[in-house]
Design an enzyme around this catalytic site. Structure first.
Site, short mmCIF file in Angstrom:
data_model
loop_
_atom_site.label_atom_id
_atom_site.label_comp_id
_atom_site.label_asym_id
_atom_site.label_seq_id
_atom_site.Cartn_x
_atom_site.Cartn_y
_atom_site.Cartn_z
N SER A 170 1.02 -0.85 0.00
CA SER A 170 0.33 -0.33 -0.30
C SER A 170 1.06 1.21 0.10
O SER A 170 1.85 1.59 -0.89
CB SER A 170 -0.96 -0.17 1.15
OG SER A 170 -2.04 1.42 1.35
N THR A 171 0.65 1.86 1.24
CA THR A 171 1.38 3.77 1.30
C THR A 171 3.02 3.32 0.79
O THR A 171 3.42 2.57 1.63
CB THR A 171 1.15 4.02 2.08
OG1 THR A 171 0.48 4.24 2.48
CG2 THR A 171 2.02 5.50 1.96
N HIS A 196 -2.16 -0.98 -3.36
CA HIS A 196 -3.46 -0.57 -3.32
C HIS A 196 -3.78 1.04 -3.84
O HIS A 196 -2.00 1.65 -3.93
CB HIS A 196 -4.05 0.11 -1.91
CG HIS A 196 -4.23 -0.61 -0.63
ND1 HIS A 196 -3.77 -1.18 1.14
CD2 HIS A 196 -4.46 -2.15 -0.85
CE1 HIS A 196 -4.45 -1.35 1.30
NE2 HIS A 196 -4.72 -2.80 -0.06
N MET A 289 -0.44 1.07 4.96
CA MET A 289 -0.30 1.32 6.72
C MET A 289 -2.38 0.81 6.96
O MET A 289 -2.38 0.22 5.68
CB MET A 289 -1.24 3.06 6.09
CG MET A 289 -2.11 3.76 7.62
SD MET A 289 -2.54 5.50 7.85
CE MET A 289 -3.32 5.60 9.20
N ASP A 292 -4.56 -4.70 6.67
CA ASP A 292 -4.92 -5.80 4.80
C ASP A 292 -3.51 -6.67 4.49
O ASP A 292 -2.86 -6.01 4.46
CB ASP A 292 -4.98 -4.32 4.21
CG ASP A 292 -5.89 -5.81 2.46
OD1 ASP A 292 -6.72 -6.30 2.99
OD2 ASP A 292 -5.85 -4.74 1.73
#
Length: 357
Positions: A170-171, A196, A289, A292
């Site tokens: 993600s991030t 993401h 973050m 998930d």
């Protein structure tokens, strides 16, 4: 940086008054965030940043006088501050958004428009700002080009063993993938990635990764067969799952409800791999973050798969890997620089025949 009890102070930079209003309204719904000012262009933004010292800046890409990408590069060089990019869902906007991530933006989100009300954008905006506030900069190492990679090799028996690779991020994940994937060999076993990223941006990301890698990288299409030398990226706004088909294992794309507010979700991919591939899977959970992917990685490890989590020292945001580590889902915890060799070693080894209890 603000303390844990302080609100995150945000400066909104956008030439559209309507967009600024929508962003302010969305962020104001979260009590942990305070919008401390706005700017209609980078020149005003520069003065506001020096005056207000925001924790995070939200930045539009397409503005008069100076475009957002140019401003981002100047900002990161002279006054580094975490930046969340808001970009239009157009081909040009998606390309700019990807370049912004490469230039140091922490997160990229689809810009609010008439079809996306405050309720739909509030969570993702707030989450992006929180991730940016908690982020730490990754080193500016340039990803190795395929021709210059000092070759990590994969044993030829790996494909025969039915190994497959699954990666979630993600991030900070786009830059992590740019560092990790070019180090993997051309004959990589079937690989699936969930990053993401908003719908419309994932194809641009896949195209850029394809240019960097010695194997094919492209956005997944429903029904794609998992093949050696092919890396499939889950499209934004679609879950990617692994299913058995008469022709072999394939990708099934779903628009079932988001998981952890995310679609695609790493958990959805990892769980399907645990159920379908089991001990033949190798999985890595990278920076991001939230949580998930943690439960899915746990399911994979219990199914006998080899599982890895990125360590805190190299994560931009140590959220998803931390959640997996807390569950005991990661067999090994490694900095990103050690991940390629560990993944290839696992792909080259015989699959476990014993699942965890």
């Amino acid at each position: 940086m603000n303390t844990a009890t302080d609100r995150i102070r945000v400066l909104v930079v956008d030439d559209s008054a309507l967009a600024r209003r929508a962003i302010i309204d969305a962020l104001s719904l979260d009590p942990a965030i305070e919008v401390i000012g706005t700017a209609p262009d980078p020149y005003v933004a520069r003065d506001r940043i020096l005056e207000l010292r925001p924790d995070v800046v939200t930045l539009d890409m397409e503005m008069p006088r100076m475009d957002g990408l140019t401003f981002l590069r100047i900002l990161q060089e002279h006054h580094p501050v975490p930046v969340v990019v808001l970009s239009t869902l157009t081909t040009a906007g998606s390309e700019l958004a990807y370049q912004a991530l490469a230039a140091g933006a922490v997160e990229v989100l689809a810009k609010p428009d008439a079809g996306r009300g405050i309720a739909r954008i509030a969570w993702e905006l707030a989450n992006g700002v929180k991730a940016a506030a908690r982020s730490k900069p990754r080193g500016k190492a340039t990803p190795a080009q395929p021709s210059s990679v000092a070759g990590l090799q994969l044993e030829s028996s790996a494909a025969a063993r039915g190994r497959m690779l699954f990666i979630g991020a993600s991030t900070g994940g786009v830059e992590a993938l740019r560092e990790l994937l070019p180090q993997l060999p051309a004959d990589i076993p079937p690989t699936v990635i969930v990053q993401h990223i908003p719908a419309g941006f994932s194809r641009i990301m896949a195209n850029h990764l394809d240019e960097l890698c010695r194997f094919t990288v492209r956005e997944a299409v429903d029904g794609d067969l998992l093949q050696s030398g092919l890396c499939l990226v889950a499209p934004g706004d679609y879950h990617a799952t692994v299913v058995a088909s008469p022709r072999g294992h394939a990708i099934r794309l779903l628009q079932t409800p988001p998981v952890h507010h995310c679609r695609p979700s790493v958990d959805v991919l990892f769980r399907s791999a645990a159920e379908t591939i089991g001990p033949s899977a190798v999985a890595a959970l990278l920076t991001g973050m939230g949580s998930d992917g943690a439960r899915g990685l746990q399911m994979l490890r219990k199914a006998g798969a080899r599982t890895f989590a990125e360590s805190e020292d190299s994560c931009v945001v140590f959220g998803m890997p931390a959640a997996a580590i807390q569950l005991g889902a990661a067999e090994q915890i490694l900095p990103l620089s050690h991940m390629p060799r560990a993944i290839l070693r696992a792909l080259s080894e015989p699959a476990s025949t014993t699942a965890q209890t």
